[in-house]
Design a protein around this motif. Structure first.
Motif, PDB file in Angstrom:
ATOM      1  N   VAL A 228      41.950  29.598  45.537  1.00  0.00           N
ATOM      2  CA  VAL A 228      40.540  29.568  45.152  1.00  0.00           C
ATOM      3  C   VAL A 228      40.370  29.800  43.657  1.00  0.00           C
ATOM      4  O   VAL A 228      39.707  29.025  42.962  1.00  0.00           O
ATOM      5  N   SER A 229      40.962  30.867  43.134  1.00  0.00           N
ATOM      6  CA  SER A 229      40.775  31.199  41.717  1.00  0.00           C
ATOM      7  C   SER A 229      41.836  32.182  41.263  1.00  0.00           C
ATOM      8  O   SER A 229      42.595  32.732  42.078  1.00  0.00           O
ATOM      9  N   MET A 230      41.881  32.424  39.950  1.00  0.00           N
ATOM     10  CA  MET A 230      42.827  33.381  39.369  1.00  0.00           C
ATOM     11  C   MET A 230      42.130  34.080  38.206  1.00  0.00           C
ATOM     12  O   MET A 230      41.428  33.442  37.420  1.00  0.00           O
ATOM     13  N   GLU A 237      45.239  51.215  30.294  1.00  0.00           N
ATOM     14  CA  GLU A 237      44.973  51.028  28.877  1.00  0.00           C
ATOM     15  C   GLU A 237      45.823  49.898  28.300  1.00  0.00           C
ATOM     16  O   GLU A 237      47.048  49.960  28.290  1.00  0.00           O
ATOM     17  N   GLY A 238      45.172  48.857  27.819  1.00  0.00           N
ATOM     18  CA  GLY A 238      45.857  47.741  27.186  1.00  0.00           C
ATOM     19  C   GLY A 238      46.581  46.821  28.146  1.00  0.00           C
ATOM     20  O   GLY A 238      47.280  45.908  27.710  1.00  0.00           O
ATOM     21  N   ARG A 239      46.419  47.024  29.444  1.00  0.00           N
ATOM     22  CA  ARG A 239      47.147  46.221  30.429  1.00  0.00           C
ATOM     23  C   ARG A 239      46.170  45.419  31.284  1.00  0.00           C
ATOM     24  O   ARG A 239      45.053  45.856  31.561  1.00  0.00           O
ATOM     25  N   ARG A 240      46.617  44.222  31.677  1.00  0.00           N
ATOM     26  CA  ARG A 240      45.838  43.373  32.568  1.00  0.00           C
ATOM     27  C   ARG A 240      46.757  42.892  33.694  1.00  0.00           C
ATOM     28  O   ARG A 240      47.944  42.663  33.480  1.00  0.00           O
ATOM     29  N   GLU A 241      46.179  42.709  34.872  1.00  0.00           N
ATOM     30  CA  GLU A 241      46.963  42.237  36.016  1.00  0.00           C
ATOM     31  C   GLU A 241      46.344  40.963  36.570  1.00  0.00           C
ATOM     32  O   GLU A 241      45.126  40.863  36.710  1.00  0.00           O
ATOM     33  N   ILE A 242      47.206  39.986  36.865  1.00  0.00           N
ATOM     34  CA  ILE A 242      46.737  38.729  37.446  1.00  0.00           C
ATOM     35  C   ILE A 242      46.394  38.945  38.914  1.00  0.00           C
ATOM     36  O   ILE A 242      47.188  39.496  39.690  1.00  0.00           O
ATOM     37  N   LYS A 243      45.200  38.515  39.286  1.00  0.00           N
ATOM     38  CA  LYS A 243      44.771  38.552  40.681  1.00  0.00           C
ATOM     39  C   LYS A 243      44.433  37.123  41.126  1.00  0.00           C
ATOM     40  O   LYS A 243      43.700  36.411  40.441  1.00  0.00           O
ATOM     41  N   VAL A 244      45.002  36.726  42.258  1.00  0.00           N
ATOM     42  CA  VAL A 244      44.808  35.381  42.794  1.00  0.00           C
ATOM     43  C   VAL A 244      43.998  35.464  44.075  1.00  0.00           C
ATOM     44  O   VAL A 244      44.361  36.192  45.017  1.00  0.00           O
ATOM     45  N   ARG A 245      42.900  34.732  44.122  1.00  0.00           N
ATOM     46  CA  ARG A 245      42.051  34.723  45.309  1.00  0.00           C
ATOM     47  C   ARG A 245      42.440  33.551  46.206  1.00  0.00           C
ATOM     48  O   ARG A 245      42.517  32.404  45.755  1.00  0.00           O
ATOM     49  N   LYS A 256      35.688  30.669  55.908  1.00  0.00           N
ATOM     50  CA  LYS A 256      37.012  31.159  55.572  1.00  0.00           C
ATOM     51  C   LYS A 256      36.932  32.470  54.794  1.00  0.00           C
ATOM     52  O   LYS A 256      36.162  32.592  53.846  1.00  0.00           O
ATOM     53  N   LEU A 257      37.730  33.429  55.236  1.00  0.00           N
ATOM     54  CA  LEU A 257      37.775  34.714  54.558  1.00  0.00           C
ATOM     55  C   LEU A 257      38.648  34.614  53.311  1.00  0.00           C
ATOM     56  O   LEU A 257      39.686  33.938  53.322  1.00  0.00           O
ATOM     57  N   GLU A 258      38.230  35.246  52.246  1.00  0.00           N
ATOM     58  CA  GLU A 258      38.977  35.207  50.994  1.00  0.00           C
ATOM     59  C   GLU A 258      39.564  36.585  50.694  1.00  0.00           C
ATOM     60  O   GLU A 258      38.901  37.609  50.883  1.00  0.00           O
ATOM     61  N   THR A 259      40.810  36.561  50.226  1.00  0.00           N
ATOM     62  CA  THR A 259      41.523  37.801  49.906  1.00  0.00           C
ATOM     63  C   THR A 259      42.192  37.661  48.551  1.00  0.00           C
ATOM     64  O   THR A 259      42.676  36.585  48.207  1.00  0.00           O
ATOM     65  N   GLU A 260      42.226  38.746  47.785  1.00  0.00           N
ATOM     66  CA  GLU A 260      42.913  38.715  46.488  1.00  0.00           C
ATOM     67  C   GLU A 260      44.323  39.277  46.625  1.00  0.00           C
ATOM     68  O   GLU A 260      44.549  40.267  47.337  1.00  0.00           O
ATOM     69  N   TYR A 261      45.245  38.621  45.916  1.00  0.00           N
ATOM     70  CA  TYR A 261      46.640  39.044  45.912  1.00  0.00           C
ATOM     71  C   TYR A 261      47.107  39.195  44.461  1.00  0.00           C
ATOM     72  O   TYR A 261      46.592  38.528  43.561  1.00  0.00           O
ATOM     73  N   THR A 262      48.095  40.043  44.268  1.00  0.00           N
ATOM     74  CA  THR A 262      48.753  40.079  42.967  1.00  0.00           C
ATOM     75  C   THR A 262      49.714  38.898  42.884  1.00  0.00           C
ATOM     76  O   THR A 262      50.071  38.304  43.916  1.00  0.00           O
ATOM     77  N   LEU A 263      50.141  38.570  41.682  1.00  0.00           N
ATOM     78  CA  LEU A 263      51.067  37.447  41.520  1.00  0.00           C
ATOM     79  C   LEU A 263      52.355  37.689  42.300  1.00  0.00           C
ATOM     80  O   LEU A 263      52.913  36.774  42.920  1.00  0.00           O
TER      81      LEU A 263
END
Length: 379
Positions: A228-230, A237-245, A256-263
């Motif tokens: 769906v999206s990323m 602090e100063g960190r970002r994490e990729i989340k994939v829906r 359809k149910l949507e869930t977020e996952y880490t890379l």
């Protein structure tokens, strides 16, 4: 565009030469030297552009020592040449290395760039010679034999030709996706992906600041079921994490149910696709040369085909001028590219690498993949 590579006395390459086109499939048995070709290109980029030391890497030395061809260890010099078309002419980079001292250290015997046969830069026997765009020598000065002098040259108003070549070499990419190293945490920004896409999160963080990713996300929706999206989420602090829906099972209302996952929670193939499509959309720019080493690992036939089509379409676009070099054993790539753009590497008798155009010399009428499966491509 890179049109010619010459290598002598480096690992399995002795007096090796090959000609390259805008799209090239490099094929052959394991150990034939296919990846070595790409390693040479990244080695020259890192030494001549980023100024990396010529000494030992974690596994083997960049130059000298065991990087020299084993059966001619007494030959001290290693020679590398690249021919590149662009800026209305042809560039030639020539680098000659040997070793000196006790213990031995690799040093530069000659490092030279020519444009249409005329020198625009030369570093020889410890002395740098700088030329202007008209091949007129302007400055001479001593320099450390154990470093690349080319890496230290900055852009000036009278060295546009040399600057053009350095920008091309700096933009050369060697991509060999390894999903096990693709971490989803970005602690900084990176303006380019590394070889294994291990810094993908850092690169994506940079891209989100610089470019729109609508078409990239659209392609991922088409090729990864349920994508769906990323996005990037603050992770300290100063960190970002990729989340994939991702969209999954339907609820009782048919939605359809949507869930977020880490890379890291995605499959290896999904991570590779995310990385490969990012390279396609954000790195395969006009004039760029990208070397893909077995990009089909971890992904299925129906997944690699649309990506390959988009990559080759970009390389075939005259306005783009992008160049794509691919190492692969995948039947889809073999059947599509081998007869027209195939370059077959081989090491007869386990000796040095040789390269020739792939063909069906016996006129069997078989597909390229079937020829290789039967071992008839070497006939």
């Amino acid at each position: 565009m890179l049109t010619r590579v010459y290598v002598d006395n480096f690992r399995c390459m002795v007096n090796f030469e090959c000609q390259l086109g805008p799209q090239q499939l490099v094929l052959g048995p394991n150990g034939a030297g296919k990846s070595t070709l790409f390693e040479v290109l990244s080695l020259l980029r890192d030494f001549c552009i980023h100024g990396e030391a010529p000494d030992r890497q974690p596994l083997f030395p960049r130059f000298g020592g065991s990087s020299r061809t084993r059966w001619q260890q007494d030959a001290p010099e290693q020679t590398f040449e690249l021919d590149v078309t662009g800026n209305g002419g042809t560039y030639n980079l020539r680098l000659v290395m040997d070793s000196w001292g006790n213990p031995e250290r690799p040093r530069v015997v000659k490092e030279e760039v020519k444009f249409d046969g005329k020198p625009i830069f030369r570093f020889e026997k410890g002395e740098v010679h700088l030329y202007d765009d008209y091949a007129v020598e302007k400055v001479t000065y001593p320099f450390d034999w154990h470093r690349s002098a080319l890496a230290t040259i900055t852009e000036r108003k009278d060295n546009f030709k040399l600057s053009y070549f350095k920008k091309w070499l700096a933009g050369l990419l060697y991509v060999q996706p390894d999903p096990w190293t693709m971490l989803g945490i970005a602690s900084q920004e990176s303006d380019r992906p590394d070889q294994h896409l291990a810094n993908f999160a850092d690169w994506y963080r940079h891209l989100r600041q610089e470019t729109e990713d609508y078409e990239y996300i659209r392609d991922l929706c088409e090729v990864i079921e349920g994508f769906v999206s990323m996005r990037l989420e603050v992770a300290g602090e100063g960190r970002r994490e990729i989340k994939v829906r991702m969209a999954g099972a339907e609820n009782e209302k048919g939605r359809k149910l949507e869930t977020e996952y880490t890379l890291g929670e995605l499959s290896e193939g999904q991570r590779v696709l995310i990385g490969l499509y990012a390279v396609l959309h954000f790195a395969l720019k006009p004039g760029a040369t990208i070397c893909f080493d077995e990009p089909d690992n971890f992904i299925a036939l129906r997944e690699v085909q649309p990506w390959l089509t988009k990559v080759l379409d970009r390389a075939e676009d005259d306005e783009s001028g992008a160049q794509v070099l691919i190492v692969s054993h995948h039947p889809e790539l073999l059947n599509r590219m081998a007869f027209k753009e195939g370059l077959l590497f081989d090491r007869p008798g386990g000796r040095h690498t040789r390269a020739r155009r792939f063909d069906d010399s016996a006129q069997t009428g078989l597909t390229a993949a079937e020829l290789i499966a039967r071992g008839w491509e070497r006939e």
